[in-house]
Write a protein that holds these residues in place. Structure first.
Motif, PDB file in Angstrom:
ATOM      1  N   ASP A  66      -6.786  -5.455   0.896  1.00 46.90           N
ATOM      2  CA  ASP A  66      -6.168  -6.436  -0.501  1.00 46.90           C
ATOM      3  C   ASP A  66      -5.988  -6.779  -1.550  1.00 46.90           C
ATOM      4  O   ASP A  66      -5.396  -7.630  -2.232  1.00 46.90           O
ATOM      5  CB  ASP A  66      -5.053  -7.477   1.157  1.00 46.90           C
TER       6      ASP A  66
ATOM      7  N   GLY B  64       0.908  -1.850   5.041  1.00 50.33           N
ATOM      8  CA  GLY B  64      -0.486  -3.205   6.258  1.00 50.33           C
ATOM      9  C   GLY B  64      -0.624  -2.413   7.112  1.00 50.33           C
ATOM     10  O   GLY B  64      -0.509  -1.023   7.187  1.00 50.33           O
TER      11      GLY B  64
ATOM     12  N   ASN C  10       1.355  -1.133   0.306  1.00 46.51           N
ATOM     13  CA  ASN C  10       0.192  -0.478   0.216  1.00 46.51           C
ATOM     14  C   ASN C  10       1.430   1.281   0.705  1.00 46.51           C
ATOM     15  O   ASN C  10       1.802   1.299   1.248  1.00 46.51           O
ATOM     16  CB  ASN C  10      -0.878   0.131   1.840  1.00 46.51           C
TER      17      ASN C  10
HETATM   18  C1  GLA Z   1      -4.367  -5.422   6.588  1.00 45.85           C
HETATM   19  C2  GLA Z   1      -5.875  -4.937   6.064  1.00 45.85           C
HETATM   20  C3  GLA Z   1      -6.523  -3.977   5.423  1.00 45.85           C
HETATM   21  C4  GLA Z   1      -5.819  -3.258   5.763  1.00 45.85           C
HETATM   22  C5  GLA Z   1      -4.320  -2.592   6.134  1.00 45.85           C
HETATM   23  C6  GLA Z   1      -4.231  -1.668   6.820  1.00 45.85           C
HETATM   24  O1  GLA Z   1      -3.520  -5.907   5.292  1.00 45.85           O
HETATM   25  O2  GLA Z   1      -5.859  -6.669   5.581  1.00 45.85           O
HETATM   26  O3  GLA Z   1      -7.871  -4.709   4.928  1.00 45.85           O
HETATM   27  O4  GLA Z   1      -6.886  -2.855   6.475  1.00 45.85           O
HETATM   28  O5  GLA Z   1      -4.253  -3.955   6.700  1.00 45.85           O
HETATM   29  O6  GLA Z   1      -4.485  -0.409   5.590  1.00 45.85           O
END
Ligand code: GLA
Length: 381
Positions: A169, A329, A25
């Motif tokens: 994700d 993440g 991300n």
């Molecule tokens: C994890 C979750 C996602 C998101 C991230 C934080 O990766 O699976 O859905 O919330 O954390 O941005």
């Protein structure tokens, strides 16, 4: 891998090959369960599967990283065995696909991953989306199908695995496009693919190598706090999601923890939109500053970074050539990313790695990977 497959499951038959990426991300953290914007990209690191279909009720699964074979019998109820083992992810996907009316016969599946596990690069979303395509016997026909698969896999995570994650994700893994990041509005699923071009800079992914223990329960705790903040604000002005709150509304929250959580959500949401604009204008220094602000907000307001992520991000920021760094993440360990001048990345990795080792006692891993396509079938040779 084909030789390995024949060694494990025996030779012969048609063996098909699928690949599902991990994701990083870029910015927009913990917004996908708050109705905000996120900005992830699929990676060239990922999980591959080789599969041979056959009659009969058994799905036999192996991973190149673990010794034992796992068998799902389609004639029996498919349940989470509570072990936390990798096989629960494919099992959950098969269960949800079956529940939604798909009928399957057996298969032999060999998984092989180049993604570090538990590092915040979405190995779980990758194996979920991969399993869906393997079971449906082909890559999704179009974006509509890709999104349906992403939503099903998110439901697996929420209901079968028990992590109340958002859609980011699974969406990124299913919808990724080479050299593009995805701007996604998490409540409506409106999206656009934005060219991700860093010119003379590179995105360095850095694994703290701190396992994300407890990340599931802490994650669910943050989500519950956001729900409480939303409920409080909605008493005065009904809003659909926390990302819609205004800063004055947030400052009126009596509870300090809820106020800080909500402040992160709203400030991060504007950072995502500003980042996309800056990247379109090729203003990397300003984008780098927003990355660093995002980390600060995740550290001070959202409280999901921790000693190792903070140490790695400060080591990066103190190293020549780095113009921005943040965790990526869920947090609580896992990975951070840094924006680094491309001709300085080798030196950066050496110096930031040494500084992090000195403070934390842990050796970090560094990856420079390409931004790649979403889940796909790789045509047979
Ligand atoms: C994890 C979750 C996602 C998101 C991230 C934080 O990766 O699976 O859905 O919330 O954390 O941005």
């Amino acid at each position: 891998m084909r030789e390995l497959f024949a060694g494990v499951f025996g030779p012969g038959g048609t063996v098909r090959h699928f690949m599902s990426p991990g994701r990083v991300n870029i910015i927009g953290e913990h917004l996908d369960y708050n109705g905000g914007y996120v900005f992830p990209a699929a990676l060239s690191l990922g999980i591959q599967a080789l599969v041979r279909y056959h009659d009969g009720p058994q799905i036999k699964m192996r991973s190149t990283a673990y010794p034992d074979e796992r068998i799902i019998n389609l004639e029996n109820p498919i349940v989470n065995d509570g072990s936390g083992g990798w096989w629960n992810y494919p099992a959950g996907v098969i269960r949800h696909l079956t529940d939604s009316g798909h009928g399957f016969t057996g298969a032999d599946i060999l998984f092989d991953s180049s993604l570090p596990e538990g590092a915040g690069l979405s190995s779980s979303a990758a194996i979920e989306v991969l399993t869906a395509c393997v079971m449906l016997r082909g890559e999704p026909a179009d974006d509509g199908e890709r999104i349906r698969i992403a939503v099903l896999c998110k439901n697996v995570e929420n209901r079968f695995i028990g992590v109340q994650c958002g859609i980011m994700d699974q969406f990124a893994v299913a919808m990724g496009k080479k050299d593009h990041a995805i701007l996604l509005k998490s409540d409506t699923l409106a999206y656009s693919r934005v060219p991700f071009n860093l010119n003379d800079h590179s995105l360095v992914i850095m694994n703290t190598n701190k396992p994300r223990k407890l990340s599931g329960s802490k994650y669910n705790e943050r989500r519950a706090e956001c729900d409480r903040a939303l409920a409080e604000i909605s008493k005065r002005r009904p809003i659909g999601s926390l990302a819609e709150a205004t800063m004055p509304e947030i400052e009126e929250l009596a509870d300090d923890i809820l106020r800080r959580r909500a402040r992160h959500v709203v400030s991060e949401n504007s950072r995502v939109l500003a980042s996309v604009d800056l990247l379109k204008k090729n203003d990397l220094p300003s984008f780098g500053m927003l990355m660093t602000e995002s980390h600060r907000s995740l550290r001070d307001d959202y409280d999901v970074t921790g000693f190792e992520l903070d140490a790695l991000v400060s080591a990066s920021m103190d190293t020549d050539g780095c113009i921005g760094a943040r965790m990526t993440g869920a947090g609580f360990g896992g990975c951070a990313i840094a924006l680094v001048k491309s001709d300085k990345t080798d030196k950066f990795i050496e110096s930031a790695g040494a500084a992090y080792k000195k403070t934390s006692g842990i050796a970090a891993d560094f990856y420079i990977t390409d931004v790649a396509d979403g889940v796909r079938e790789i045509p047979g040779q």
